[in-house]
Design a protein around this motif. Sequence first.
Motif, mmCIF file in Angstrom:
data_model
loop_
_atom_site.group_PDB
_atom_site.id
_atom_site.type_symbol
_atom_site.label_atom_id
_atom_site.label_comp_id
_atom_site.label_asym_id
_atom_site.label_seq_id
_atom_site.Cartn_x
_atom_site.Cartn_y
_atom_site.Cartn_z
ATOM 1 N N PHE A 36 0.403 12.726 2.220
ATOM 2 C CA PHE A 36 0.725 13.640 1.127
ATOM 3 C C PHE A 36 1.285 12.932 -0.093
ATOM 4 C CE2 PHE A 36 1.083 16.339 4.950
ATOM 5 C CZ PHE A 36 0.125 17.280 4.610
ATOM 6 N N PHE A 37 1.436 11.597 -0.016
ATOM 7 C CA PHE A 37 2.011 10.824 -1.111
ATOM 8 C C PHE A 37 1.045 9.732 -1.530
ATOM 9 C CE2 PHE A 37 5.446 12.216 1.729
ATOM 10 C CZ PHE A 37 6.077 13.109 0.870
ATOM 11 N N PRO A 38 1.052 9.338 -2.798
ATOM 12 C CA PRO A 38 0.126 8.290 -3.242
ATOM 13 C C PRO A 38 0.486 6.922 -2.656
ATOM 14 C CG PRO A 38 1.619 8.904 -5.025
ATOM 15 C CD PRO A 38 1.883 9.853 -3.891
ATOM 16 N N ALA A 39 -0.532 6.133 -2.396
ATOM 17 C CA ALA A 39 -0.358 4.721 -2.049
ATOM 18 C C ALA A 39 -0.499 3.966 -3.366
ATOM 19 C CB ALA A 39 -1.416 4.279 -1.051
ATOM 20 N N GLU A 40 0.576 3.320 -3.782
ATOM 21 C CA GLU A 40 0.606 2.719 -5.112
ATOM 22 C C GLU A 40 0.525 1.193 -5.050
ATOM 23 O OE1 GLU A 40 3.395 5.979 -7.312
ATOM 24 O OE2 GLU A 40 4.397 4.522 -6.032
ATOM 25 N N TRP A 41 0.036 0.614 -6.133
ATOM 26 C CA TRP A 41 -0.047 -0.836 -6.314
ATOM 27 C C TRP A 41 -0.751 -1.526 -5.154
ATOM 28 C CZ3 TRP A 41 0.615 -3.002 -10.845
ATOM 29 C CH2 TRP A 41 1.328 -2.293 -11.800
ATOM 30 N N VAL A 42 -1.959 -1.090 -4.862
ATOM 31 C CA VAL A 42 -2.746 -1.686 -3.784
ATOM 32 C C VAL A 42 -3.058 -3.140 -4.127
ATOM 33 C CG1 VAL A 42 -4.946 -1.580 -2.555
ATOM 34 C CG2 VAL A 42 -3.739 0.535 -3.141
ATOM 35 N N ASP A 43 -2.856 -4.024 -3.163
ATOM 36 C CA ASP A 43 -3.122 -5.451 -3.331
ATOM 37 C C ASP A 43 -3.947 -5.923 -2.139
ATOM 38 O OD1 ASP A 43 -2.752 -8.146 -4.403
ATOM 39 O OD2 ASP A 43 -1.402 -8.451 -2.713
ATOM 40 N N ILE A 44 -4.962 -6.718 -2.383
ATOM 41 C CA ILE A 44 -5.817 -7.244 -1.320
ATOM 42 C C ILE A 44 -5.799 -8.765 -1.385
ATOM 43 C CG2 ILE A 44 -7.887 -7.019 -2.757
ATOM 44 C CD1 ILE A 44 -9.479 -6.484 -0.163
ATOM 45 N N ALA A 58 -12.624 -13.241 -7.549
ATOM 46 C CA ALA A 58 -12.456 -11.941 -8.191
ATOM 47 C C ALA A 58 -11.775 -10.980 -7.239
ATOM 48 C CB ALA A 58 -13.800 -11.364 -8.615
ATOM 49 N N LEU A 59 -10.898 -10.162 -7.794
ATOM 50 C CA LEU A 59 -10.259 -9.075 -7.060
ATOM 51 C C LEU A 59 -10.536 -7.795 -7.834
ATOM 52 C CD1 LEU A 59 -6.784 -10.676 -6.324
ATOM 53 C CD2 LEU A 59 -8.586 -10.254 -4.671
ATOM 54 N N ILE A 60 -11.001 -6.780 -7.135
ATOM 55 C CA ILE A 60 -11.301 -5.506 -7.774
ATOM 56 C C ILE A 60 -10.513 -4.430 -7.043
ATOM 57 C CG2 ILE A 60 -13.139 -3.836 -8.311
ATOM 58 C CD1 ILE A 60 -15.052 -6.324 -8.184
ATOM 59 N N GLY A 61 -9.836 -3.599 -7.778
ATOM 60 C CA GLY A 61 -9.038 -2.545 -7.179
ATOM 61 C C GLY A 61 -7.581 -2.919 -7.035
ATOM 62 N N GLU A 62 -7.234 -4.164 -7.380
ATOM 63 C CA GLU A 62 -5.854 -4.613 -7.270
ATOM 64 C C GLU A 62 -4.992 -3.862 -8.283
ATOM 65 O OE1 GLU A 62 -3.868 -8.805 -6.571
ATOM 66 O OE2 GLU A 62 -4.750 -8.648 -8.544
ATOM 67 N N GLY A 63 -3.835 -3.400 -7.831
ATOM 68 C CA GLY A 63 -2.935 -2.669 -8.705
ATOM 69 C C GLY A 63 -3.283 -1.201 -8.814
ATOM 70 N N SER A 64 -4.339 -0.776 -8.153
ATOM 71 C CA SER A 64 -4.762 0.617 -8.202
ATOM 72 C C SER A 64 -3.887 1.477 -7.303
ATOM 73 C CB SER A 64 -6.215 0.759 -7.731
ATOM 74 O OG SER A 64 -7.082 0.050 -8.565
ATOM 75 N N ASP A 65 -3.973 2.774 -7.521
ATOM 76 C CA ASP A 65 -3.302 3.745 -6.671
ATOM 77 C C ASP A 65 -4.356 4.546 -5.928
ATOM 78 O OD1 ASP A 65 -0.999 2.862 -7.905
ATOM 79 O OD2 ASP A 65 -0.743 4.649 -9.144
ATOM 80 N N ILE A 66 -4.022 4.975 -4.720
ATOM 81 C CA ILE A 66 -4.898 5.852 -3.948
ATOM 82 C C ILE A 66 -4.169 7.201 -3.864
ATOM 83 C CG2 ILE A 66 -6.142 6.235 -1.796
ATOM 84 C CD1 ILE A 66 -7.012 3.690 -3.263
ATOM 85 N N ALA A 67 -4.778 8.218 -4.407
ATOM 86 C CA ALA A 67 -4.170 9.550 -4.464
ATOM 87 C C ALA A 67 -3.968 10.124 -3.062
ATOM 88 C CB ALA A 67 -5.067 10.486 -5.278
ATOM 89 N N PRO A 68 -3.009 11.042 -2.926
ATOM 90 C CA PRO A 68 -2.844 11.719 -1.641
ATOM 91 C C PRO A 68 -4.157 12.382 -1.221
ATOM 92 C CG PRO A 68 -1.078 12.306 -3.146
ATOM 93 C CD PRO A 68 -2.080 11.521 -3.928
ATOM 94 N N ARG A 69 -4.490 12.238 0.044
ATOM 95 C CA ARG A 69 -5.731 12.795 0.594
ATOM 96 C C ARG A 69 -6.970 12.253 -0.123
ATOM 97 N NH1 ARG A 69 -4.504 15.657 5.142
ATOM 98 N NH2 ARG A 69 -2.545 16.740 4.912
ATOM 99 N N GLY A 70 -6.825 11.091 -0.748
ATOM 100 C CA GLY A 70 -7.921 10.491 -1.498
ATOM 101 C C GLY A 70 -8.402 9.203 -0.860
ATOM 102 N N SER A 71 -9.323 8.560 -1.532
ATOM 103 C CA SER A 71 -9.843 7.281 -1.062
ATOM 104 C C SER A 71 -10.119 6.379 -2.251
ATOM 105 C CB SER A 71 -11.110 7.480 -0.220
ATOM 106 O OG SER A 71 -12.136 8.021 -1.009
ATOM 107 N N GLY A 72 -10.288 5.125 -1.968
ATOM 108 C CA GLY A 72 -10.591 4.140 -2.983
ATOM 109 C C GLY A 72 -11.184 2.915 -2.321
ATOM 110 N N GLN A 73 -11.458 1.913 -3.126
ATOM 111 C CA GLN A 73 -12.052 0.699 -2.582
ATOM 112 C C GLN A 73 -11.396 -0.506 -3.222
ATOM 113 O OE1 GLN A 73 -16.306 0.628 -2.783
ATOM 114 N NE2 GLN A 73 -16.456 -1.003 -1.310
#
Length: 126
Positions: free
Chosen positions: A57-65, A78-93
Amino acid sequence: VYIQTASAADYPEAYASIRALVESGSAPQMLGRESLQEDPSPYTLVDIAVTLNNPGFFPAEWVDISTEGVDGDIAVCALIGEGSDIAPRGSGQAELKLVTTARADAVRNITLQYYVYGMKRQITVH
């Protein structure tokens, strides 16, 4: 986790850019001490994509891979998606692209770090 590999010799312009990035010290993550040769034929380009699902129910913030790498890995270019947030009940890559002399089927540990309400979380996938 989705992994795609290609011979660097098949992409000479991309390889030249990667080589310049590594030589300038600007690569996001150096994994080995080896410098890249002008000839791209010994190298493989590896794209690793990780799909992230946030069932909470809460965002996952500052994603780092990142990756620990294996023998023969030289650099993450290259890093893609670094620093992104994943919304609650959402997805990302999140993706990382690396150059290596290791076998295409080498098993790597991929670490994802993110924050939920300021608390650091970490997941490692193989």
